[in-house]
Design an enzyme around this catalytic site. Sequence first.
Site, PDB file in Angstrom:
ATOM      1  N   ASP A  78      10.154   9.020   0.049  1.00 25.30           N
ATOM      2  CA  ASP A  78       9.064   8.070  -0.146  1.00 25.30           C
ATOM      3  C   ASP A  78       7.997   8.196   0.934  1.00 25.30           C
ATOM      4  O   ASP A  78       6.816   7.949   0.679  1.00 25.30           O
ATOM      5  CB  ASP A  78       9.612   6.642  -0.169  1.00 25.30           C
ATOM      6  CG  ASP A  78      10.222   6.289  -1.514  1.00 25.30           C
ATOM      7  OD1 ASP A  78      10.772   7.199  -2.168  1.00 25.30           O
ATOM      8  OD2 ASP A  78      10.152   5.117  -1.918  1.00 25.30           O
ATOM      9  N   CYS A 119      18.542   8.747   0.584  1.00 25.90           N
ATOM     10  CA  CYS A 119      17.232   8.091   0.632  1.00 25.90           C
ATOM     11  C   CYS A 119      16.994   7.113  -0.513  1.00 25.90           C
ATOM     12  O   CYS A 119      17.830   6.937  -1.389  1.00 25.90           O
ATOM     13  CB  CYS A 119      16.135   9.136   0.756  1.00 25.90           C
ATOM     14  SG  CYS A 119      16.121   9.853   2.428  1.00 25.90           S
ATOM     15  N   ASP A 120      15.818   6.510  -0.479  1.00 26.49           N
ATOM     16  CA  ASP A 120      15.546   5.239  -1.135  1.00 26.49           C
ATOM     17  C   ASP A 120      16.028   5.102  -2.577  1.00 26.49           C
ATOM     18  O   ASP A 120      16.707   4.142  -2.927  1.00 26.49           O
ATOM     19  CB  ASP A 120      14.041   4.966  -1.103  1.00 26.49           C
ATOM     20  CG  ASP A 120      13.516   4.765   0.300  1.00 26.49           C
ATOM     21  OD1 ASP A 120      14.181   5.197   1.251  1.00 26.49           O
ATOM     22  OD2 ASP A 120      12.433   4.190   0.452  1.00 26.49           O
ATOM     23  N   LYS A 121      15.636   6.010  -3.454  1.00 31.87           N
ATOM     24  CA  LYS A 121      15.965   5.850  -4.876  1.00 31.87           C
ATOM     25  C   LYS A 121      17.216   6.622  -5.265  1.00 31.87           C
ATOM     26  O   LYS A 121      17.738   6.443  -6.371  1.00 31.87           O
ATOM     27  CB  LYS A 121      14.790   6.326  -5.751  1.00 31.87           C
ATOM     28  CG  LYS A 121      13.451   5.725  -5.372  1.00 31.87           C
ATOM     29  CD  LYS A 121      13.505   4.212  -5.260  1.00 31.87           C
ATOM     30  CE  LYS A 121      12.220   3.629  -4.724  1.00 31.87           C
ATOM     31  NZ  LYS A 121      11.871   4.040  -3.355  1.00 31.87           N
ATOM     32  N   CYS A 192      15.152   7.301   7.642  1.00 30.58           N
ATOM     33  CA  CYS A 192      14.299   6.626   8.625  1.00 30.58           C
ATOM     34  C   CYS A 192      15.066   5.524   9.347  1.00 30.58           C
ATOM     35  O   CYS A 192      15.875   4.822   8.759  1.00 30.58           O
ATOM     36  CB  CYS A 192      13.055   6.082   7.941  1.00 30.58           C
ATOM     37  SG  CYS A 192      12.033   7.388   7.230  1.00 30.58           S
ATOM     38  N   GLU A 439       4.770   2.030  -3.680  1.00 30.02           N
ATOM     39  CA  GLU A 439       4.930   1.258  -2.446  1.00 30.02           C
ATOM     40  C   GLU A 439       3.596   1.177  -1.713  1.00 30.02           C
ATOM     41  O   GLU A 439       2.848   2.148  -1.660  1.00 30.02           O
ATOM     42  CB  GLU A 439       5.973   1.901  -1.531  1.00 30.02           C
ATOM     43  CG  GLU A 439       7.385   1.742  -2.030  1.00 30.02           C
ATOM     44  CD  GLU A 439       8.426   2.265  -1.058  1.00 30.02           C
ATOM     45  OE1 GLU A 439       9.593   1.920  -1.239  1.00 30.02           O
ATOM     46  OE2 GLU A 439       8.058   3.008  -0.124  1.00 30.02           O
ATOM     47  N   SER A 465       7.398  -0.802   0.920  1.00 32.79           N
ATOM     48  CA  SER A 465       8.419  -0.056   1.643  1.00 32.79           C
ATOM     49  C   SER A 465       9.290  -1.027   2.421  1.00 32.79           C
ATOM     50  O   SER A 465       8.863  -2.121   2.795  1.00 32.79           O
ATOM     51  CB  SER A 465       7.742   0.918   2.613  1.00 32.79           C
ATOM     52  OG  SER A 465       8.631   1.321   3.628  1.00 32.79           O
TER      53      SER A 465
END
Length: 549
Positions: A78, A119-121, A192, A439, A465
């Site tokens: 992202d 990671c995010d998704k 992150c 985002e 985010s």
Amino acid sequence: MRSDQIKRGAVRAPNRCLLYSTGISPGDLDKPFIGIASSFTDLVPGHVAMRDLERYVERGIAAGGGVPFIFGAPAVCDGIAMGHSGMHYSLGSREIIADLVETVANAHMLDGLILLSNCDKVTPGMLMAAARLNIPAIVVTAGAMMTGMYDKKRRSMVRDTFEAVGQFQAGKITEKQLSELEMAACPGAGACQGMYTANTMACLTETMGMSMRGCATTLAVSAKKKRIAYESGIRVVALVKKDVKPRDILTLAAFKNAIVADMALGGSTNTVLHLPAIANEAGIELPLELFDEISKKTPQIACLEPAGDHYMEDLDNAGGIPAVLFAIQKNLAHSKTVSGFDIIEIANSAEILDEYVIRAKNPYKPEGGIAILRGNIAPRGCVVKQAAVSEKMKVFSGRARVFNSEDNAMKAILDNKIVPGDIVVIRYEGPAGGPGMREMLSPTSALHGMGLSDSVALLTDGRFSGGTRGPCIGHISPEAAADGAIVAINEGDTININIPERTLNVELTDDEIKARIGKVIKPEPKIKTGYMARYAKLVQSADTGAVLK
């Protein structure tokens, strides 16, 4: 075993022939076939170290008596996709990941899965697949990145580099400092460093019982992460033999526990999209009201970046998720985990190793990190990370500055056209209107970097985010593309935000809103071909988790 459908009987001679061509032996046909859904890629910092983890998972599966088979799944960063057209594809990748894992697992009749994510998704997509398939599975999240160091301070990618853009634009730092900072903030592999979406989802995955103890907070570069990968490989074979399936673990109690942990940690607002989507695959409904109900009863006991000054490495050193569960155990319900232990057993066996990081006795905030607001702008709800909002901005009235895309809003911010007292409204960025619900980290970070986060608010039918801080309200439902009330807001209208009262309203009557909606001319779709054009036709509202019809 499920895999017997491709390896037993004379009629399966052609299938066995192809399996033998991969290098397996006849004796392997008596063992469970375990898929390793690896989202390794050279493009994503959180995923670049997965090659090592794949090897340890393979070794664990073999040691447990299974046969490992690696297959690929995509991953989107992202941060790299942020601020341009690439962000349209991030949320939609969640559904692609779920569909691809389902496709490979069912096409090859795998008995179990290790879901190698980060990671995010990717993590929610793989959890959606696990719940949908309902075959034994364990998630191995690849771990957080170490903090960087610049100017004698620890640094992170999200808060420091994104906000540095606004600082540079405001003349607060030089181009040389910006360049030095971007080189220092991310020292290596991993997700992150703060309580952003990837790490929040890792923490909730462990809380729900779908990953092994300690997995969420163990850093990507650590030897401990390799041991967890190995142990997960051994354990998934045991789950196959005992027929323990994801829906035995992903119960309503497990999801409620995850929401409790989310609130206690001050997690990302994206969990309000992902948990309902995962629950939907398990046949469970998680209404927005449940998040708010739990938030009001759950104190925030940890405060990591972006709201605080701690990082995932600090949370790990303080005892990790087990220590967090120990602190909030009175709010937890009994729930199974892939380890075989009840989540309450795990909580009871833990201890808090740093009471400054995990503040059980002196919480950072009396309520959870996320609040659900409603009002005439968002009759079906919207979301704010109240943990990252200053007290002076929790009740705020301002003048609407209206933009029909993130790009136009960002230009106005960087051109110094947004001033204290403004409320930036970004619409047509919802699940269908975006498409993909981009985002808004770039505009929120720019506002903070320019010193406006305590005097300017931002509303959107898009999302934020996990690194966002300040009075930023997202997921406004219904969205603009569905003729939601956000389209009725005009430049200069007065908007009232009251987070303690959970309200968000524009100073218009219901009749005025209805009349304005009737006159709106919708903009042309931003993407007219390909996957995201199809996605826009199928995706549902943010308050449902933005799942597909």
